[in-house]
Write an enzyme that holds these catalytic residues in place. Structure first.
Site, mmCIF file in Angstrom:
data_model
loop_
_atom_site.group_PDB
_atom_site.id
_atom_site.type_symbol
_atom_site.label_atom_id
_atom_site.label_comp_id
_atom_site.label_asym_id
_atom_site.label_seq_id
_atom_site.Cartn_x
_atom_site.Cartn_y
_atom_site.Cartn_z
ATOM 1 N N ARG A 1 -6.735 2.900 -0.954
ATOM 2 C CA ARG A 1 -4.999 2.676 -1.442
ATOM 3 C C ARG A 1 -5.050 1.645 -2.466
ATOM 4 O O ARG A 1 -4.373 1.923 -3.696
ATOM 5 C CB ARG A 1 -4.383 2.114 -0.316
ATOM 6 C CG ARG A 1 -4.557 1.026 0.455
ATOM 7 C CD ARG A 1 -3.813 1.036 1.580
ATOM 8 N NE ARG A 1 -3.891 -0.256 2.636
ATOM 9 C CZ ARG A 1 -4.851 -0.128 3.603
ATOM 10 N NH1 ARG A 1 -5.598 0.672 3.796
ATOM 11 N NH2 ARG A 1 -4.823 -1.343 4.376
ATOM 12 N N HIS B 1 -4.562 -6.182 -1.220
ATOM 13 C CA HIS B 1 -3.468 -6.058 -0.348
ATOM 14 C C HIS B 1 -2.451 -7.217 0.063
ATOM 15 O O HIS B 1 -2.869 -8.390 -0.456
ATOM 16 C CB HIS B 1 -4.546 -5.711 0.989
ATOM 17 C CG HIS B 1 -5.474 -4.744 0.943
ATOM 18 N ND1 HIS B 1 -4.886 -3.326 1.074
ATOM 19 C CD2 HIS B 1 -6.326 -4.701 0.331
ATOM 20 C CE1 HIS B 1 -5.993 -2.498 0.972
ATOM 21 N NE2 HIS B 1 -6.936 -3.329 0.333
ATOM 22 N N GLU C 1 -7.634 -5.739 3.196
ATOM 23 C CA GLU C 1 -6.455 -6.141 4.231
ATOM 24 C C GLU C 1 -7.131 -7.036 5.522
ATOM 25 O O GLU C 1 -8.203 -6.792 5.673
ATOM 26 C CB GLU C 1 -5.531 -5.118 4.645
ATOM 27 C CG GLU C 1 -4.391 -5.422 5.376
ATOM 28 C CD GLU C 1 -3.676 -6.498 4.783
ATOM 29 O OE1 GLU C 1 -3.767 -7.661 4.834
ATOM 30 O OE2 GLU C 1 -2.512 -5.968 4.431
ATOM 31 N N HIS D 1 -1.153 -3.025 -3.421
ATOM 32 C CA HIS D 1 -1.353 -1.458 -3.753
ATOM 33 C C HIS D 1 0.174 -0.938 -3.328
ATOM 34 O O HIS D 1 1.074 -1.390 -2.567
ATOM 35 C CB HIS D 1 -2.350 -1.180 -2.561
ATOM 36 C CG HIS D 1 -1.976 -1.162 -1.334
ATOM 37 N ND1 HIS D 1 -1.100 -0.374 -0.574
ATOM 38 C CD2 HIS D 1 -2.354 -2.180 -0.326
ATOM 39 C CE1 HIS D 1 -1.055 -0.819 0.869
ATOM 40 N NE2 HIS D 1 -1.670 -1.793 0.898
#
Length: 344
Positions: A149, A273, A203, A100
């Site tokens: 995100r 991520h 993440e 991202h």
């Protein structure tokens, strides 16, 4: 009759010559993309891996990728009435990985982990640039993490794609959600790309570090301790996940959910991520635990793999449609791009 025979012979000669040029050019390019320019496993960012290449042995894109009408073959992409094609054949599939763009907490130098923070303005720009880099590569299905995100990055990137298909998030959290989000037009369905969100691609969870300033944390606990929490493979931060724990869930999801799509010839985009993607790259490239902790991924820089005969072939970072050359594309992907050009 003699003239016809001569013409036929000439066409055959041209076909053979075109194939030789094509194969030699791709062979030379393969040496550059797969051997001479591996993606980094250290402090140098991945974003410049193929950025300086402009031609392969002086051949232009048109020289390397002859039209289908030259030899009666489609170079791996089917022709349609409008000159565009949906995707390369099932024997080859594209896998695009994108970390991202910069988030608002990246901008503030805070540990983010699984806190759901949107992109900064720079992150929005990075997502749009990522989209321009992959605008010629077919995408049939999108996987993102459950965090905004990563979802913003995928959605913004797809606004730049030349096929102009609309990414639509699949909601299967309940029967009602599935029913209420149903598309009833088959024609409209053909112009959409399904987006699947999965927490397994999140993440890694940074535990009690989440929300803390990275510099202040290093001042408090010492650089060495923070480096252990951030860069060791199997030591988690307080009440958080280690990279090994993140890899366990991310790779399991990839192998069970994404690989079957690739094996079926579907072209896949994953927006996720740094740590979940490092885990997947570790799996794809058979990296050691030491190699993966040294791997750096830049925000908003797409990485392309091609899946052929069950093998993942790393191609590097697509550089965008405005520069002539082969770059990270295979022959089938280049044929797809050329057909998009003809459809304009």
């Amino acid at each position: 009759m003699a003239a016809t025979s001569c013409l036929t012979s000439g066409i055959r000669t041209l076909t053979v010559t075109s194939r030789i040029v094509q194969e030699q050019g791709l062979s030379e390019y393969a040496k550059v993309s797969n051997l001479s320019v591996p993606f980094n496993r250290g402090s140098v960012n991945i974003s410049h891996s193929l950025g300086a290449v402009s031609n392969t042995k002086g051949y232009t894109r048109k020289q390397l990728f002859v039209r289908a009408s030259t030899n009666g073959h489609s170079n791996g992409a089917s022709s349609e009435a409008n000159g565009a094609t949906a995707s390369p054949p099932s024997t080859e599939a594209a896998l695009i990985l994108i970390r991202h763009g910069e988030s608002l907490w990246n901008q503030k130098n805070l540990f983010t982990g699984c806190v759901d923070v949107p992109l900064s303005q720079r992150g929005v720009d990075e997502a749009l640039e990522a989209g321009r880099r992959i605008c010629d590569i077919p995408v049939d299905i999108i996987y993102t993490s459950a965090l905004i995100r990563a979802q913003m990055t995928a959605m913004l990137a797809m606004t730049q794609h030349r096929k102009k298909k609309v990414p639509t998030v699949l909601h299967n959290e309940s029967d009602r959600a599935t029913e209420w989000s149903t598309i009833f037009s088959e024609e409209t369905k053909e112009e959409t790309i399904p987006v699947i969100t999965a927490w397994e691609l999140n993440e890694r969870m940074y535990g009690e570090l989440q929300g803390l300033n990275k510099k202040e944390t290093a001042d408090k606990y010492g650089d060495d301790q923070v480096k252990v929490w951030r860069r060791s493979y199997d030591i988690p931060p307080p009440n958080g996940e280690s990279l090994a724990m993140c890899a366990e869930r991310a790779v399991k999801y990839f192998s069970e959910q994404v690989e079957p799509q690739l094996a079926a010839g579907k072209n896949v985009l994953i927006s996720a991520h740094g740590n979940s993607l490092r885990s997947i790259i570790m799996y794809l490239d058979k990296l050691t635990s030491q190699e993966v902790i040294e791997l750096e991924l830049s925000t908003g820089i797409p990485m392309l793999y091609v899946v052929k005969k069950g093998k993942f072939l790393r191609r590097g970072s697509p550089t965008g449609p405005s520069v002539q050359g082969v770059y990270a594309l295979t022959r089938s992907l280049a044929a797809y791009r050329d057909q998009l050009d003809r459809a304009v």
